[in-house]
Write a protein that holds these residues in place. Structure first.
Motif, PDB file in Angstrom:
ATOM      1  N   SER A  67     -14.501  76.220 -26.922  1.00 33.11           N
ATOM      2  CA  SER A  67     -14.280  77.663 -27.017  1.00 33.11           C
ATOM      3  C   SER A  67     -13.021  78.060 -26.250  1.00 33.11           C
ATOM      4  O   SER A  67     -12.204  78.849 -26.746  1.00 33.11           O
ATOM      5  CB  SER A  67     -15.499  78.407 -26.458  1.00 33.11           C
ATOM      6  OG  SER A  67     -15.263  79.789 -26.420  1.00 33.11           O
ATOM      7  N   ILE A  68     -12.848  77.507 -25.046  1.00 28.81           N
ATOM      8  CA  ILE A  68     -11.645  77.772 -24.251  1.00 28.81           C
ATOM      9  C   ILE A  68     -10.409  77.304 -25.012  1.00 28.81           C
ATOM     10  O   ILE A  68      -9.413  78.027 -25.109  1.00 28.81           O
ATOM     11  CB  ILE A  68     -11.750  77.080 -22.876  1.00 28.81           C
ATOM     12  CG1 ILE A  68     -12.800  77.785 -22.011  1.00 28.81           C
ATOM     13  CG2 ILE A  68     -10.394  77.034 -22.171  1.00 28.81           C
ATOM     14  CD1 ILE A  68     -13.203  77.020 -20.755  1.00 28.81           C
ATOM     15  N   PHE A  69     -10.471  76.111 -25.568  1.00 31.29           N
ATOM     16  CA  PHE A  69      -9.343  75.563 -26.325  1.00 31.29           C
ATOM     17  C   PHE A  69      -8.979  76.477 -27.501  1.00 31.29           C
ATOM     18  O   PHE A  69      -7.814  76.826 -27.693  1.00 31.29           O
ATOM     19  CB  PHE A  69      -9.689  74.165 -26.824  1.00 31.29           C
ATOM     20  CG  PHE A  69      -8.623  73.557 -27.690  1.00 31.29           C
ATOM     21  CD1 PHE A  69      -7.462  73.027 -27.135  1.00 31.29           C
ATOM     22  CD2 PHE A  69      -8.778  73.500 -29.069  1.00 31.29           C
ATOM     23  CE1 PHE A  69      -6.471  72.474 -27.936  1.00 31.29           C
ATOM     24  CE2 PHE A  69      -7.800  72.944 -29.869  1.00 31.29           C
ATOM     25  CZ  PHE A  69      -6.638  72.432 -29.304  1.00 31.29           C
ATOM     26  N   LYS A  70      -9.979  76.878 -28.270  1.00 31.29           N
ATOM     27  CA  LYS A  70      -9.715  77.732 -29.438  1.00 31.29           C
ATOM     28  C   LYS A  70      -9.115  79.074 -29.025  1.00 31.29           C
ATOM     29  O   LYS A  70      -8.189  79.572 -29.666  1.00 31.29           O
ATOM     30  CB  LYS A  70     -11.004  77.959 -30.226  1.00 31.29           C
ATOM     31  CG  LYS A  70     -11.482  76.751 -30.986  1.00 31.29           C
ATOM     32  CD  LYS A  70     -12.786  77.085 -31.702  1.00 31.29           C
ATOM     33  CE  LYS A  70     -13.300  75.959 -32.540  1.00 31.29           C
ATOM     34  NZ  LYS A  70     -14.551  76.335 -33.244  1.00 31.29           N
ATOM     35  N   ARG A  71      -9.647  79.649 -27.953  1.00 32.31           N
ATOM     36  CA  ARG A  71      -9.161  80.951 -27.499  1.00 32.31           C
ATOM     37  C   ARG A  71      -7.720  80.838 -26.991  1.00 32.31           C
ATOM     38  O   ARG A  71      -6.877  81.678 -27.306  1.00 32.31           O
ATOM     39  CB  ARG A  71     -10.084  81.509 -26.421  1.00 32.31           C
ATOM     40  CG  ARG A  71      -9.767  82.915 -26.036  1.00 32.31           C
ATOM     41  CD  ARG A  71     -10.095  83.867 -27.184  1.00 32.31           C
ATOM     42  NE  ARG A  71      -9.853  85.216 -26.731  1.00 32.31           N
ATOM     43  CZ  ARG A  71      -9.139  86.108 -27.393  1.00 32.31           C
ATOM     44  NH1 ARG A  71      -8.647  85.809 -28.566  1.00 32.31           N
ATOM     45  NH2 ARG A  71      -8.964  87.294 -26.907  1.00 32.31           N
ATOM     46  N   LEU A  72      -7.463  79.799 -26.198  1.00 31.15           N
ATOM     47  CA  LEU A  72      -6.092  79.613 -25.709  1.00 31.15           C
ATOM     48  C   LEU A  72      -5.134  79.327 -26.853  1.00 31.15           C
ATOM     49  O   LEU A  72      -3.986  79.775 -26.848  1.00 31.15           O
ATOM     50  CB  LEU A  72      -6.037  78.497 -24.668  1.00 31.15           C
ATOM     51  CG  LEU A  72      -6.607  78.839 -23.297  1.00 31.15           C
ATOM     52  CD1 LEU A  72      -6.554  77.632 -22.378  1.00 31.15           C
ATOM     53  CD2 LEU A  72      -5.887  80.033 -22.668  1.00 31.15           C
ATOM     54  N   LYS A  73      -5.606  78.580 -27.853  1.00 28.86           N
ATOM     55  CA  LYS A  73      -4.781  78.265 -29.027  1.00 28.86           C
ATOM     56  C   LYS A  73      -4.409  79.548 -29.777  1.00 28.86           C
ATOM     57  O   LYS A  73      -3.282  79.683 -30.262  1.00 28.86           O
ATOM     58  CB  LYS A  73      -5.546  77.304 -29.945  1.00 28.86           C
ATOM     59  CG  LYS A  73      -4.734  76.753 -31.068  1.00 28.86           C
ATOM     60  CD  LYS A  73      -4.232  75.394 -30.675  1.00 28.86           C
ATOM     61  CE  LYS A  73      -3.520  74.751 -31.815  1.00 28.86           C
ATOM     62  NZ  LYS A  73      -2.266  74.165 -31.356  1.00 28.86           N
ATOM     63  N   SER A  74      -5.347  80.491 -29.861  1.00 28.55           N
ATOM     64  CA  SER A  74      -5.043  81.740 -30.558  1.00 28.55           C
ATOM     65  C   SER A  74      -4.123  82.634 -29.726  1.00 28.55           C
ATOM     66  O   SER A  74      -3.297  83.365 -30.276  1.00 28.55           O
ATOM     67  CB  SER A  74      -6.323  82.489 -30.924  1.00 28.55           C
ATOM     68  OG  SER A  74      -6.944  83.022 -29.782  1.00 28.55           O
ATOM     69  N   LYS A  75      -4.247  82.549 -28.407  1.00 32.34           N
ATOM     70  CA  LYS A  75      -3.423  83.362 -27.516  1.00 32.34           C
ATOM     71  C   LYS A  75      -2.040  82.748 -27.312  1.00 32.34           C
ATOM     72  O   LYS A  75      -1.037  83.454 -27.234  1.00 32.34           O
ATOM     73  CB  LYS A  75      -4.139  83.502 -26.178  1.00 32.34           C
ATOM     74  CG  LYS A  75      -3.524  84.477 -25.236  1.00 32.34           C
ATOM     75  CD  LYS A  75      -4.420  84.685 -24.018  1.00 32.34           C
ATOM     76  CE  LYS A  75      -3.784  85.694 -23.105  1.00 32.34           C
ATOM     77  NZ  LYS A  75      -4.696  86.252 -22.145  1.00 32.34           N
ATOM     78  N   PHE A  76      -2.009  81.418 -27.198  1.00 30.84           N
ATOM     79  CA  PHE A  76      -0.772  80.668 -26.976  1.00 30.84           C
ATOM     80  C   PHE A  76      -0.713  79.519 -27.978  1.00 30.84           C
ATOM     81  O   PHE A  76      -1.244  78.444 -27.712  1.00 30.84           O
ATOM     82  CB  PHE A  76      -0.724  80.069 -25.559  1.00 30.84           C
ATOM     83  CG  PHE A  76      -0.956  81.044 -24.442  1.00 30.84           C
ATOM     84  CD1 PHE A  76       0.000  81.987 -24.115  1.00 30.84           C
ATOM     85  CD2 PHE A  76      -2.134  81.001 -23.713  1.00 30.84           C
ATOM     86  CE1 PHE A  76      -0.218  82.877 -23.070  1.00 30.84           C
ATOM     87  CE2 PHE A  76      -2.359  81.881 -22.673  1.00 30.84           C
ATOM     88  CZ  PHE A  76      -1.403  82.825 -22.342  1.00 30.84           C
TER      89      PHE A  76
END
Length: 120
Positions: A67-76
């Protein structure tokens, strides 16, 4: 780096390992999974992974990391920016680096996941 749609938790972990340039030992710390268990899962083929439960026993704490990876991927979108965020001290984490907070406890892992999911 664009990759085909990732379908299994194990494939997500492989992608995190590669894109964040982590060692298996560090990934084990972040998922709060014994390294030997994690390495066993990372060795399975994608076909074998598809036959496993959605969240295989032993990888329960990997879900918030994905979840952290996906969220960071969408943000950065750039992996370097994601890694920079993870390794930069943040006031919201008591001036600690998120990567260190995540590695402390499964509860902190979930908290950082929630923090990113609820951030505007």
């Amino acid at each position: 780096m664009e990759t085909p749609e990732t379908n299994s938790l194990i494939e997500w972990l492989r992608r995190i390992l590669l894109e964040w340039d982590l060692t298996p030992e560090k990934l084990a710390q972040l998922t709060h999974t014994p390294e030997s268990v994690l390495l066993g899962f990372l060795k399975v083929t994608e076909a074998e992974a598809q036959r496993l439960p959605t969240v295989p026993q032993g990888l329960e704490n990997a879900v918030p990391l994905v979840s952290i990876f996906k969220r960071l991927k969408s943000k950065f979108p750039d992996a370097e920016a994601q890694v920079k965020w993870l390794f930069t001290e943040h006031a919201d984490f008591g001036n600690f680096k998120p990567i260190d907070v995540i590695a402390q406890t499964p509860e902190n892992l979930s908290w950082v996941s929630y923090y990113l999911e609820s951030a505007r």
